[in-house]
Design a protein around this motif. Structure first.
Motif: not given
Ligand SMILES: [Zn+2]
Ligand SMILES: [Zn+2]
Length: 236
Positions: A171-175, A220-222, A224-226, A228-230
């Motif tokens: 889970r990305c830092a963004c959730g 990758a973060c779907p 697109h929170c950043d 580099a969010a991969v």
């Molecule tokens: Zn994210």
């Protein structure tokens, strides 16, 4: 195929084999090993914490049927001097905030940078100096999961990962739950130009590895929170 199945990766995405050409590139090309990175305006060429500019290993445009990343430009940078495996750090059930910049024990920051750029229209003025610039071709193929639910062990974008060990989910830092996007097979070697310094821990003087030659699964973060969010999962 249910949309929900695609979203959580169970059914897999359309798949493209990534083929490395042999004719060295003489000019900027969007799909390449090495070559001229296409970065968003204002996005600097990434540097490692050691001060070395990271090597551009490869870049490519994500095909238009690979939602939610369709049309993004993927770039994979990795330090030559620092060659190790990635090690995820968590806060509760998520990767730590700004995990793409966060310490990687024993390093103060990651030695790689994987980016999804959405407005990468212009190439850098200079090509990646250390790797031979070679064209990449994306060819659609049927990446049907096998009886164990694994896809082909190949250099590919989309499709189904061929997990060498147990599947890994983050889970990305963004959730948002990270989504599998691209795989680099174990031991893949990237040809180096003559006269370049050798990479630590690699087998041969004239090639570089990503992550010690581990198999690499880019999630990758779907959202697109950043850019580099991969997260690069390493297995062998
Ligand atoms: Zn994210
Ligand atoms: Zn470094």
């Amino acid at each position: 195929m249910l949309e929900a199945d695609v979203k959580d990766g169970r059914a897999g995405l359309p798949a493209y084999a990534i083929e490395v050409g042999t004719e060295p590139l003489a000019r900027p090309t969007r799909n390449s090993v090495g070559g001229w990175p296409f970065l968003d305006e204002g996005q600097e060429w990434p540097e490692c914490f050691c001060g070395e500019r990271m090597a551009l290993f490869f870049q490519l445009d994500i095909p238009t049927d690979l939602e939610p990343f369709a049309g993004d430009h993927l770039l994979v940078f990795h330090c030559r001097a620092h060659n190790d495996a990635s090690e995820p750090e968590f806060t509760d059930d998520r990767l730590v905030p700004r995990y793409w910049d966060a310490p990687q024990t024993p390093y103060p920051r990651p030695f790689w940078r994987v980016m999804l750029q959405r407005h990468a229209t212009l190439p850098a003025a200079q090509p990646e100096p250390s790797l031979h610039a070679l064209p990449l071709t994306l060819r659609p193929f049927e990446d049907s999961p096998d009886a164990r639910g694994l896809g082909a062990q190949a250099f590919k974008v989309g499709g189904t990962p061929s997990w060498a060990q147990d599947p890994e989910f983050y889970r990305c830092a963004c959730g948002a739950d990270l989504v599998y996007l691209c795989q680099v097979p174990e031991g893949m070697e990237f040809a180096v130009r003559p006269g370049q310094p050798e990479q630590s821990y690699s087998l041969r003087a004239d090639t570089y590895w990503l992550f010690l030659g581990n198999e690499v699964y880019l999630l990758a973060c779907p959202a697109h929170c950043d850019p580099a969010a991969v997260w690069p999962v390493n297995q062998n």
